[in-house]
Scaffold this active site. Structure first.
Site, PDB file in Angstrom:
ATOM      1  N   SER B 314      25.183  -1.104  65.305  1.00 52.77           N
ATOM      2  CA  SER B 314      25.266  -0.335  64.070  1.00 52.77           C
ATOM      3  C   SER B 314      23.896  -0.163  63.399  1.00 52.77           C
ATOM      4  CB  SER B 314      26.282  -1.055  63.162  1.00 52.77           C
ATOM      5  OG  SER B 314      26.768  -0.203  62.186  1.00 52.77           O
ATOM      6  N   LYS B 338      27.300   1.203  68.693  1.00 53.74           N
ATOM      7  CA  LYS B 338      28.211   1.651  67.643  1.00 53.74           C
ATOM      8  C   LYS B 338      27.534   2.780  66.873  1.00 53.74           C
ATOM      9  CE  LYS B 338      30.640   0.336  63.452  1.00 53.74           C
ATOM     10  NZ  LYS B 338      29.836   0.930  62.372  1.00 53.74           N
ATOM     11  N   GLN B 342      31.350   4.005  58.567  1.00 58.09           N
ATOM     12  CA  GLN B 342      32.615   3.826  57.871  1.00 58.09           C
ATOM     13  C   GLN B 342      32.417   3.892  56.368  1.00 58.09           C
ATOM     14  OE1 GLN B 342      31.813   1.844  60.652  1.00 58.09           O
ATOM     15  NE2 GLN B 342      33.097   3.319  61.693  1.00 58.09           N
TER      16      GLN B 342
END
Lengths: 483, 483
Positions: B314, B338, B342
């Site tokens: 991420s 990733k 979100q």
């Protein structure tokens, strides 16, 4: 008698018969739908009722709209709605309550029907390959010479690579009279085989009967593989036929039988459980018990035993525990332990919620859920019944170690070869046993286990298990029936 | 510099720091919430909107009522509603979209905060036992002498048996100034130890800096363990301090860093990525890309490298790929992969839906999702970094085989003992190595590995990994930084 159910123990991966879809073998883990009497209207959709639960639905609606509007990919309505229903059912923490969409319902209905059209072979996914577990007697598959452990590469020229079991089965299946060509890899055979068959109607038998002489006595053996719509009728026919032939004792074999319809097992128990004790009791949420009775005035004049194992679930356990509690012996290993009754409630659009409505209790009021039925005479099968197919990338040889080797050692022991170690260490005696096996199979005696040798070992073992020659539970039942 | 993240690789089971709950280590598999700019109103509850989706809600409502009325056990409304929301999110097949109830949100908020009150120890569940992974520097736990691999039996006299990690952590944690007594089992120590501590405020540091002389050059190393609210500030302070001390080269270490807030990594990249290329691009569902720019006029005058591994996810990957694409070397192993962002949308009752709103792309428009960032200089850690704690029931000895033995053999090799086999077969050289280890630890030289010996092997290995003496990725980065 065909020992189909033993296969279910051997092939730990979920097996399903072509055309006789999913549910049966899945049932041990997921349970079967049993339509319980007395309650069946499953429509709850009046506008008023929806209004009353608006406040509860609001939070779900809020999440629904959020996802629809903002999720990084476009989302289908149906997917979200089915997801929500799946989610509610999952929250119950009950493996037997589930949602079946239209496709799953069609499969399920096929399972209840008494025949299907196809080639008549039980298949399974083994190490990612579509594999024949067993051809059904007199089926096109058997006539064409399909054998256990054959791997199916393609159907009518279309490769099955990457297909799951359900997809592959739907390719192999088809209308009666149509032709299908399978490309097959067979262990020990170098070339790819092409097998051509004409599809036919395959009757689904759930009851198999046999008569054996034991200590000079005519002994009936009835195997029940599942409790479907026609099972009680089939059972009645076989039982009557055995009795007409002068049967002096009966063994009912429900090993590997995952259950089925409540009514079906009830109709079978009606031949054995006398009218003064309930053959089962159904308990609802409020604790009320509804006992079910037969109108049988007296017990059978001959001795009876029930054979169970860890694959006997649900309706099989209703049968076993009822006969146990009225005094018959139960032989084998502790059963699965499913003490609930499901009902299939249609939602009106072809989909269905299968929900646990009731508990069932034994005649004496015992709940066997998650405990199972304990046999009165405990007998285990040999260890090699519980081995499993192995995937071998690099040939196994002397001085190697690992789980695969342990498994191969158990199989070789099961086939009668002498090994000093069966703990996963490939010692000299393992090498010798592998060479003997290879000699017996007329293949090169390398003393190493590659995928080909492993496949042949598996096939030989499957054939041995199917022959029933080493079925200790059955032997014990036959030995003790008249004692 | 503390090598905390390496522990996360060693302890495959989910580790969580006391008070610094769940999310961080879970994040590699579940992702972190990143609040993206531009869209944050998450209320979708007008009566009108509900009316519009009544027909879609109807089927969910129907299933809801069926379950409420007929399931064999009484069912809580909340359970069903949360189940439905969980189910909708699961249907997206996106591991990063999830529902957080009030409890989960509280834990999550704690994680974003910059301190907590407790004893300051990272704990983990190992073989069912609450186990100290590491005490935090200067914490009550460190001062009281808690050590890695200590097992916590009880807290203030209350046994932890059967507790899960979250429950155990909540028992150990508590207000600053309060006292807590832990009963501890320590490998190699017979008696149960009682350790008394006074809880304190534990600052959560996410940035650790160090300066090393490499080929005579002052080399800064900054480790970022997660990207939380204060991380960019901490980073700025450490970077400035290193620069003030005359740093001539920089290594940024994000190994094991599961990600965090988008804004946090953006603020850090603002020190390194010049204004003419976006440091990240955010792509929405309709394919629109929103590039983010810094206002940096020129790159740093010194060489920079980024260290990544399979645990870097991420935000760590945003950092690594941005620096890679502007020409810096990235050292280590392929990162997690990733590539989504979100957003946490509150549902108004304390619960929250964490939903994937966007994809993020690299400066040059590459999407690394499920691919990861490929290092320009690939270096793996030694095999023993990936061993795991073992549970030993019966002592392992000569001629035994199995996975546990293989694991022990890798650990002993990592500790520098000489073994001829590390394939799971307990040979004579393994026995000799075990005896040497036991001698070095001043315990009885049995040559067998029981739970006690295994525990000591694990502890020794953890200490070796923590020391960093064998950190091949760091070594490589230091070797190549000025090349």
């Amino acid at each position: 008698m065909k020992m189909r159910k033993i296969m279910a123990v051997f092939w730990i991966v979920a097996a399903l018969m072509i055309g006789f879809a999913g549910g049966i073998y899945l049932a041990t883990s997921q349970g079967n739908v049993q339509v319980a009497p007395g309650d069946s209207n499953g429509k709850y959709t009046s506008k008023q009722e929806i209004a009353q639960s608006d406040d509860k639905m609001q939070k779900i609606n809020q999440a629904y709209k959020l996802i629809k509007k903002h999720f990084v990919e476009k989302v289908d309505d149906k997917q979200l709605i089915e997801g929500a229903i799946h989610g509610m059912l999952s929250s119950l923490d009950d493996p037997y309550s589930s949602y079946m969409d239209i496709e799953a319902m069609e499969q399920f209905n096929e399972q209840i029907e008494s025949s299907f059209e196809g080639i008549g072979a039980e298949v399974s996914l083994v190490n990612g390959k579509i594999t024949i577990v067993a051809p059904i007697k007199n089926s096109p598959a058997e006539k064409a010479g399909l054998r256990p452990n054959d791997q199916v590469l393609s159907v009518n020229g279309e490769s099955l690579e990457g297909y799951d079991l359900t997809e592959a089965v739907s390719k192999i299946r088809g209308k009666k009279g149509s032709e299908v060509v399978l490309e097959i890899i067979r262990p020990g055979v170098k070339d790819i085989l092409e097998v051509k068959m004409t599809r036919d109607t395959i009757p689904i038998e759930t009851v198999y009967a046999d008569m054996k002489k034991v200590d000079g006595k005519s002994t009936g053996i009835i195997e029940i593989t599942t409790f479907s719509e026609r099972t009680a009728n089939e059972f009645y026919e076989q039982l009557t036929s055995l009795e007409d032939k002068g049967m002096e004792g009966l063994i009912i074999d429900v090993r590997g039988n995952p259950g089925g319809l409540l009514e079906s097992v009830g109709d079978i128990l009606a031949f054995f459980v006398p009218e003064d004790i309930p053959y089962v009791q159904i308990e609802s949420r409020d604790g009320n018990r509804d006992p079910y009775f037969t109108d049988l005035t007296e017990k059978k004049p001959y001795p009876i035993q029930v054979l169970i194992d860890e694959g006997s679930a649900s309706a099989s356990e209703i049968l076993a525990v009822a006969l146990k509690e009225i005094g018959y012996d139960v032989v084998g290993t502790n059963s699965f332990g499913k003490g609930t009754v499901q009902q299939a409630v249609p939602l009106g659009d072809g989909s269905t919620v299968k929900l646990t409505f009731f508990k069932w209790l034994s005649p004496k009021g015992n709940w066997i859920h998650e405990k199972g039925v304990k046999p009165t005479i405990e007998v285990k099968q040999p260890d090699y019944y519980f081995t499993h197919p192995v995937q071998i990338e690099k040939a196994l040889s002397f001085n190697d170690t690992g789980e695969n080797i342990k498994n191969i050692q158990q199989m070789l022991t099961g086939l009668g070869y002498q090994l000093e170690r069966i703990d996963g260490y490939f010692d000299k005696t393992t090498e010798k046993a592998v060479k003997s096996f290879q000699k017996d199979q007329n293949i090169k005696q390398t003393g190493k286990v590659d995928q080909d040798t492993a496949g042949l070992i598996e096939t030989a073992l499957i054939e041995k298990i199917r022959s029933g020659e080493d079925d200790r539970q059955m032997e014990k039942a036959l030995q003790t029936l008249y004692k």
